[in-house]
Design a protein around this motif. Structure first.
Motif, mmCIF file in Angstrom:
data_model
loop_
_atom_site.group_PDB
_atom_site.id
_atom_site.type_symbol
_atom_site.label_atom_id
_atom_site.label_comp_id
_atom_site.label_asym_id
_atom_site.label_seq_id
_atom_site.Cartn_x
_atom_site.Cartn_y
_atom_site.Cartn_z
ATOM 1 N N ARG A 96 1.732 24.045 15.076
ATOM 2 C CA ARG A 96 0.467 24.539 15.613
ATOM 3 C C ARG A 96 0.111 23.842 16.916
ATOM 4 O O ARG A 96 -0.367 24.470 17.859
ATOM 5 C CB ARG A 96 -0.664 24.357 14.592
ATOM 6 C CG ARG A 96 -1.972 25.031 15.009
ATOM 7 C CD ARG A 96 -3.108 24.715 14.061
ATOM 8 N NE ARG A 96 -4.297 25.468 14.371
ATOM 9 C CZ ARG A 96 -5.137 25.193 15.377
ATOM 10 N NH1 ARG A 96 -4.882 24.167 16.181
ATOM 11 N NH2 ARG A 96 -6.208 25.944 15.586
ATOM 12 N N ARG A 97 0.347 22.536 16.979
ATOM 13 C CA ARG A 97 0.063 21.799 18.204
ATOM 14 C C ARG A 97 1.007 22.231 19.337
ATOM 15 O O ARG A 97 0.599 22.342 20.496
ATOM 16 C CB ARG A 97 0.197 20.297 17.951
ATOM 17 C CG ARG A 97 -0.127 19.426 19.166
ATOM 18 C CD ARG A 97 -0.158 17.948 18.775
ATOM 19 N NE ARG A 97 -0.287 17.084 19.932
ATOM 20 C CZ ARG A 97 -1.440 16.802 20.529
ATOM 21 N NH1 ARG A 97 -2.568 17.340 20.067
ATOM 22 N NH2 ARG A 97 -1.498 16.004 21.574
ATOM 23 N N ASP A 100 -0.378 25.445 20.652
ATOM 24 C CA ASP A 100 -1.610 25.182 21.383
ATOM 25 C C ASP A 100 -1.320 24.636 22.778
ATOM 26 O O ASP A 100 -1.945 25.024 23.769
ATOM 27 C CB ASP A 100 -2.469 24.200 20.588
ATOM 28 C CG ASP A 100 -3.840 23.979 21.211
ATOM 29 O OD1 ASP A 100 -4.232 24.770 22.100
ATOM 30 O OD2 ASP A 100 -4.516 23.018 20.826
ATOM 31 N N ARG A 101 -0.338 23.745 22.874
ATOM 32 C CA ARG A 101 -0.099 23.029 24.129
ATOM 33 C C ARG A 101 0.952 23.670 25.022
ATOM 34 O O ARG A 101 1.212 23.174 26.119
ATOM 35 C CB ARG A 101 0.287 21.587 23.817
ATOM 36 C CG ARG A 101 -0.813 20.811 23.089
ATOM 37 C CD ARG A 101 -0.596 19.328 23.188
ATOM 38 N NE ARG A 101 -0.601 18.877 24.570
ATOM 39 C CZ ARG A 101 -0.280 17.649 24.953
ATOM 40 N NH1 ARG A 101 0.101 16.764 24.056
ATOM 41 N NH2 ARG A 101 -0.309 17.311 26.230
ATOM 42 N N ARG A 158 2.686 32.378 23.997
ATOM 43 C CA ARG A 158 1.415 32.086 24.666
ATOM 44 C C ARG A 158 0.371 33.186 24.481
ATOM 45 O O ARG A 158 -0.816 32.899 24.223
ATOM 46 C CB ARG A 158 1.651 31.872 26.167
ATOM 47 C CG ARG A 158 0.431 31.320 26.905
ATOM 48 C CD ARG A 158 0.560 31.384 28.416
ATOM 49 N NE ARG A 158 0.484 32.758 28.919
ATOM 50 C CZ ARG A 158 0.445 33.068 30.224
ATOM 51 N NH1 ARG A 158 0.510 32.096 31.127
ATOM 52 N NH2 ARG A 158 0.368 34.331 30.603
ATOM 53 N N ARG A 162 -0.372 32.572 20.099
ATOM 54 C CA ARG A 162 -1.377 31.517 20.312
ATOM 55 C C ARG A 162 -2.801 31.996 20.020
ATOM 56 O O ARG A 162 -3.551 31.295 19.313
ATOM 57 C CB ARG A 162 -1.268 30.976 21.742
ATOM 58 C CG ARG A 162 -2.119 29.743 22.031
ATOM 59 C CD ARG A 162 -1.732 29.172 23.392
ATOM 60 N NE ARG A 162 -2.521 27.979 23.690
ATOM 61 C CZ ARG A 162 -3.676 27.977 24.339
ATOM 62 N NH1 ARG A 162 -4.191 29.135 24.758
ATOM 63 N NH2 ARG A 162 -4.332 26.860 24.562
ATOM 64 N N LEU A 166 -4.928 30.105 17.056
ATOM 65 C CA LEU A 166 -6.111 29.315 17.390
ATOM 66 C C LEU A 166 -7.389 29.892 16.800
ATOM 67 O O LEU A 166 -8.353 29.162 16.555
ATOM 68 C CB LEU A 166 -6.242 29.181 18.912
ATOM 69 C CG LEU A 166 -5.112 28.427 19.624
ATOM 70 C CD1 LEU A 166 -5.441 28.233 21.098
ATOM 71 C CD2 LEU A 166 -4.836 27.081 18.965
ATOM 72 N N THR A 167 -7.409 31.200 16.554
ATOM 73 C CA THR A 167 -8.591 31.820 15.937
ATOM 74 C C THR A 167 -8.426 31.997 14.432
ATOM 75 O O THR A 167 -9.337 32.511 13.772
ATOM 76 C CB THR A 167 -8.870 33.194 16.570
ATOM 77 O OG1 THR A 167 -7.718 34.028 16.415
ATOM 78 C CG2 THR A 167 -9.207 33.052 18.052
ATOM 79 N N ASP A 168 -7.271 31.594 13.902
ATOM 80 C CA ASP A 168 -6.971 31.690 12.477
ATOM 81 C C ASP A 168 -7.159 33.116 11.967
ATOM 82 O O ASP A 168 -7.703 33.355 10.893
ATOM 83 C CB ASP A 168 -7.839 30.727 11.664
ATOM 84 C CG ASP A 168 -7.351 30.575 10.228
ATOM 85 O OD1 ASP A 168 -6.131 30.750 10.005
ATOM 86 O OD2 ASP A 168 -8.171 30.307 9.334
#
Length: 277
Positions: A96-97, A100-101, A158, A162, A166-168
């Motif tokens: 997940r990280r 995100d990155r 991306r 992503r 990020l919004t699950d």
């Protein structure tokens, strides 16, 4: 144990082409209804046509991501781009990280390829070879950051995965556990799935030639895949990409019937992603 797991009632698949000028025309989406025994293909169309948007990548991908975010539970989606990079070149243990990155690490597909190859040389003592994810090796697939695939990998992670992560609004397996009120998202690889069907050995074509579209559809029909008359015509008229989208839908269907396929204890799939065929 199924732990209350219910297989999807609807299956979607997308063959993703990240060409900026015409991504929405070159990317195809299949829609299907599913039971535990059968998959019924009901629609197959280019992404831009399906959502009524411009074929430009920005518009088409935004429409696709928004559609997937709104699906909810009892839906499964197969996407045909890599969901991760080899652990050896991106030493981030939390997927997940990593997702995100990704925009902070790479400015674009070409930059991703350049940096990954630089790290690959470091971990291979300078060997001029790409490093594969563990899931790619048995499939004879190219590296996720290969120049032929880097645009799909970069923009797919991306701009499609992503926002969902990020919004699950979805669960990307096997890196995330399934949830009854979120759609399941799987990485697929139609060429690998076709190899498992072995339909190319049934038509007497010369060695090295791929199976005909009609033969692939017949092989899928033998495996409880049904087509509405209009959907079958759409697939045959749509060419190789439309056919690949149907194969990806089949792979998604057969891997989501049993929840055991969606959970893995090995570390590498939870970091690099996993290809379902």
């Amino acid at each position: 144990m199924n732990d209350g797991y219910l297989p999807p009632e609807h299956v979607y698949s997308v063959i993703f082409d990240a060409h900026a000028e015409e991504a929405g025309e070159r990317s195809w989406l299949v829609e299907a209804d599913a039971t535990e025994e059968t998959l019924r293909i009901v629609d197959c169309a280019p992404v831009a046509e399906r959502f009524g948007v411009s074929p430009h990548r920005t518009d088409a991908v935004a429409a696709l991501a928004s559609f997937l975010a709104d699906l909810g539970g009892r839906n499964a989606v197969g996407l045909d781009f890599p969901f991760g990079l080899p652990k050896a070149v991106v030493p981030e243990r939390r997927w997940r990280r990593f997702v995100d990155r990704l925009p902070d690490w790479f400015s674009g597909p070409e930059d991703m390829t350049k940096r990954c190859r630089m790290h690959a040389r470091l971990v291979t003592d300078g060997a001029e070879t790409d490093v594969l994810r563990a899931t790619e090796e048995p499939l004879s697939a190219v590296a996720a950051y290969d120049k032929r695939l880097c645009a799909e990998t970069f923009y797919g992670i991306r701009d499609v995965l992503r926002p969902l992560v990020l919004t699950d609004t979805a669960r990307v397996v096997p890196m995330q556990l399934p949830s009854e009120d979120r759609p399941l998202v799987l990485e697929t690889y139609p060429a690998g799935t076709l190899d498992t069907l072995r339909c190319q050995k049934r038509d007497g074509r010369p060695a090295g030639s791929g199976p005909t579209p009609a033969l692939v559809l017949d092989s899928l029909t033998d495996r409880s895949v049904e087509f509405t008359p209009s959907a079958r015509e759409q697939v045959l008229d749509g060419g190789d990409t439309a056919l690949e989208a149907v194969v990806a839908a089949f792979a998604t269907f057969r891997n989501t019937v049993d929840p055991a396929n969606l959970r893995m204890t090995d570390e590498l799939p939870s970091v690099e992603g996993y290809v379902y065929v």
